[in-house]
Motif scaffolding. Structure first.
Motif, PDB file in Angstrom:
ATOM      1  N   VAL A 152       0.886  -1.165   0.000  1.00 37.38           N
ATOM      2  CA  VAL A 152       0.000   0.000   0.000  1.00 37.38           C
ATOM      3  C   VAL A 152       0.924   1.215   0.000  1.00 37.38           C
ATOM      4  CG1 VAL A 152      -1.742   1.320   1.249  1.00 37.38           C
ATOM      5  CG2 VAL A 152      -1.863  -1.183   1.214  1.00 37.38           C
ATOM      6  N   PRO A 153       1.002   1.932  -1.108  1.00 41.80           N
ATOM      7  CA  PRO A 153       1.929   3.060  -1.218  1.00 41.80           C
ATOM      8  C   PRO A 153       1.686   4.117  -0.145  1.00 41.80           C
ATOM      9  CG  PRO A 153       1.085   2.443  -3.362  1.00 41.80           C
ATOM     10  CD  PRO A 153       0.260   1.697  -2.353  1.00 41.80           C
ATOM     11  N   GLY A 197      -3.762   2.525  -6.701  1.00 42.68           N
ATOM     12  CA  GLY A 197      -4.442   1.407  -6.066  1.00 42.68           C
ATOM     13  C   GLY A 197      -4.682   0.296  -7.066  1.00 42.68           C
ATOM     14  N   PRO A 198      -5.215  -0.851  -6.621  1.00 43.42           N
ATOM     15  CA  PRO A 198      -5.469  -1.998  -7.507  1.00 43.42           C
ATOM     16  C   PRO A 198      -6.438  -1.687  -8.638  1.00 43.42           C
ATOM     17  CG  PRO A 198      -5.549  -2.663  -5.220  1.00 43.42           C
ATOM     18  CD  PRO A 198      -5.531  -1.165  -5.224  1.00 43.42           C
ATOM     19  N   ASP A 199      -7.308  -0.695  -8.463  1.00 47.83           N
ATOM     20  CA  ASP A 199      -8.236  -0.326  -9.519  1.00 47.83           C
ATOM     21  C   ASP A 199      -7.549   0.437 -10.653  1.00 47.83           C
ATOM     22  OD1 ASP A 199      -7.934   1.534  -7.377  1.00 47.83           O
ATOM     23  OD2 ASP A 199      -9.526   2.776  -8.225  1.00 47.83           O
ATOM     24  N   SER A 213      -3.728  -9.169  -4.055  1.00 41.46           N
ATOM     25  CA  SER A 213      -4.983  -8.678  -3.467  1.00 41.46           C
ATOM     26  C   SER A 213      -5.098  -9.079  -1.998  1.00 41.46           C
ATOM     27  CB  SER A 213      -6.183  -9.201  -4.260  1.00 41.46           C
ATOM     28  OG  SER A 213      -6.183 -10.621  -4.353  1.00 41.46           O
ATOM     29  N   ARG A 214      -4.653 -10.277  -1.657  1.00 41.32           N
ATOM     30  CA  ARG A 214      -4.692 -10.709  -0.258  1.00 41.32           C
ATOM     31  C   ARG A 214      -3.793  -9.838   0.604  1.00 41.32           C
ATOM     32  NH1 ARG A 214      -2.580 -16.269  -1.657  1.00 41.32           N
ATOM     33  NH2 ARG A 214      -2.170 -16.463   0.580  1.00 41.32           N
ATOM     34  N   ALA A 215      -2.603  -9.527   0.079  1.00 44.29           N
ATOM     35  CA  ALA A 215      -1.660  -8.699   0.820  1.00 44.29           C
ATOM     36  C   ALA A 215      -2.203  -7.282   0.988  1.00 44.29           C
ATOM     37  CB  ALA A 215      -0.307  -8.671   0.109  1.00 44.29           C
ATOM     38  N   TRP A 216      -2.745  -6.718  -0.093  1.00 35.22           N
ATOM     39  CA  TRP A 216      -3.274  -5.351  -0.048  1.00 35.22           C
ATOM     40  C   TRP A 216      -4.392  -5.229   0.991  1.00 35.22           C
ATOM     41  CZ3 TRP A 216      -2.022  -0.979  -3.156  1.00 35.22           C
ATOM     42  CH2 TRP A 216      -2.880   0.118  -2.995  1.00 35.22           C
ATOM     43  N   THR A 234     -12.435  -3.975  -7.565  1.00 28.29           N
ATOM     44  CA  THR A 234     -11.290  -4.597  -8.238  1.00 28.29           C
ATOM     45  C   THR A 234     -10.637  -5.651  -7.355  1.00 28.29           C
ATOM     46  OG1 THR A 234     -10.869  -2.553  -9.466  1.00 28.29           O
ATOM     47  CG2 THR A 234      -9.086  -4.165  -9.383  1.00 28.29           C
ATOM     48  N   LEU A 235     -10.518  -5.364  -6.070  1.00 29.25           N
ATOM     49  CA  LEU A 235      -9.946  -6.345  -5.147  1.00 29.25           C
ATOM     50  C   LEU A 235     -10.789  -7.616  -5.097  1.00 29.25           C
ATOM     51  CD1 LEU A 235      -8.865  -3.962  -2.254  1.00 29.25           C
ATOM     52  CD2 LEU A 235      -7.319  -5.437  -3.591  1.00 29.25           C
ATOM     53  N   THR A 236     -12.091  -7.454  -5.153  1.00 31.75           N
ATOM     54  CA  THR A 236     -12.983  -8.613  -5.171  1.00 31.75           C
ATOM     55  C   THR A 236     -12.716  -9.462  -6.406  1.00 31.75           C
ATOM     56  OG1 THR A 236     -14.720  -7.422  -3.954  1.00 31.75           O
ATOM     57  CG2 THR A 236     -15.400  -9.360  -5.219  1.00 31.75           C
TER      58      THR A 236
END
Length: 244
Positions: A152-153, A197-199, A213-216, A234-236
C-alpha cells in the motif's frame, strides 16, 4: 554466530516490536532517491523467468499473508470512502528506511528475505544474490535493479487515513516487516505502480493477482485504512483469481 544467523534471530525481535503497531510514480522508488536507502553495490542483468524463484514467489515469504477466505472477510469489513486530500503529504512523514541493527536497514533486510544466496558487504549492502520480481516474473542478480515496494503506497495510505496518524505510526507503516507490506520487485514495475491502487494498477503477472490482493487487503485492514468503491470492486475480482 554468522551475520545471517544473527539476522534471523534479530528478525524475531523486530517482528515483536512492529506487531504492536498497526509509491507516486518515482516517488516511492528506492532509486534514484538516496533517502530511500543505501544504494546496493552492483549493473543490470535481468532475464525472463517463470512465476516464482527465490523465496519472494512463495506466499510464506510475505509475513502475515491471509488466506483468500480471510481476505474476503477483511475486505467486507473495510470502510468504503472517497480518497481524502493529499494536502500536507510528504514522504518525510513516513521515515524510511529504518535501522534494523548491525548496519542493516529495512531495505537490506527485505533484500535478504526475498533473495537467495545473498551476500553482503561490511555495510550490509547486498553485493550478490538472486531475486525474482513476482510482479513481472523477471530474474535479477544485481540488487540495485530492485526497489522495495510498499504494497500500500505511502501516498495512498495518506489519502485513506494515514494523514491522521502520528509520525511514529507512519514510520512503523513504512518499515513494517511483520505484515505483507514490503517486497523486493523490479524497479520498473515499482515505478510503474507509483501510488496507484489496484483499480488503477495490477501486477503484469496475472498469476500474482491472488497474492497481491490478499496482501493489499491485509495491510489496509491491519491499519484500518479505507478503500474506494472501485478499489473494493477490483480487489474482489482479483481475489476471485484465488479460486475457492
Amino acid at each position: 554466530m554468522t551475520r545471517r544467523q544473527s539476522w534471523w534471530r534479530r528478525g524475531l525481535a523486530v517482528g515483536a516490536v512492529f506487531a504492536l503497531a498497526g509509491c507516486a510514480a518515482i516517488e516511492d522508488a528506492t532509486q534514484p532517491e538516496p533517502a530511500d536507502g543505501k544504494p546496493s553495490a552492483s549493473a543490470s542483468a535481468s532475464t525472463g523467468a517463470g512465476g516464482g524463484g527465490g523465496t519472494a514467489a512463495d506466499d510464506s515469504a510475505l509475513p502475515g499473508i491471509p488466506t483468500a477466505e480471510q481476505a474476503r472477510k477483511e475486505l467486507a469489513g473495510l470502510t468504503v470512502a472517497k480518497h481524502g486530500s493529499m494536502s500536507g503529504y510528504s514522504r518525510a512523514k513516513f521515515p524510511h528506511w529504518a535501522s534494523q541493527g548491525e548496519s542493516c536497514d529495512t531495505r537490506e533486510t527485505v533484500l535478504e528475505r526475498d533473495g537467495t544466496d545473498v551476500e553482503r558487504d561490511d555495510q550490509c549492502r547486498a553485493v550478490s544474490g538472486k531475486w525474482t520480481s513476482v510482479y513481472d516474473d523477471k530474474a535479477f542478480t544485481e540488487a540495485r535493479d530492485l526497489d522495495i515496494d510498499h504494497m500500500v503506497p505511502l501516498a495512498n495510505a495518506w489519502r485513506s487515513g494515514a494523514r491522521t496518524w502520528t509520525q511514529e505510526k507512519r514510520k512503523e507503516f513504512a518499515n513494517d516487516l511483520t505484515r505483507p507490506q514490503l517486497l523486493a520487485v523490479s524497479a520498473a514495475t515499482n515505478r510503474s505502480k507509483g501510488d496507484q491502487g489496484p483499480d488503477e494498477w495490477q501486477p503484469p503477472s496475472k498469476a500474482y493477482w491472488c497474492t497481491y490482493s490478499r496482501a493489499w487487503v491485509s495491510v489496509k485492514a491491519s491499519y484500518e485504512l479505507s478503500v474506494t468503491e472501485t478499489e473494493k470492486e477490483t480487489l474482489t475480482e482479483m481475489l476471485d483469481t484465488c479460486g475457492s
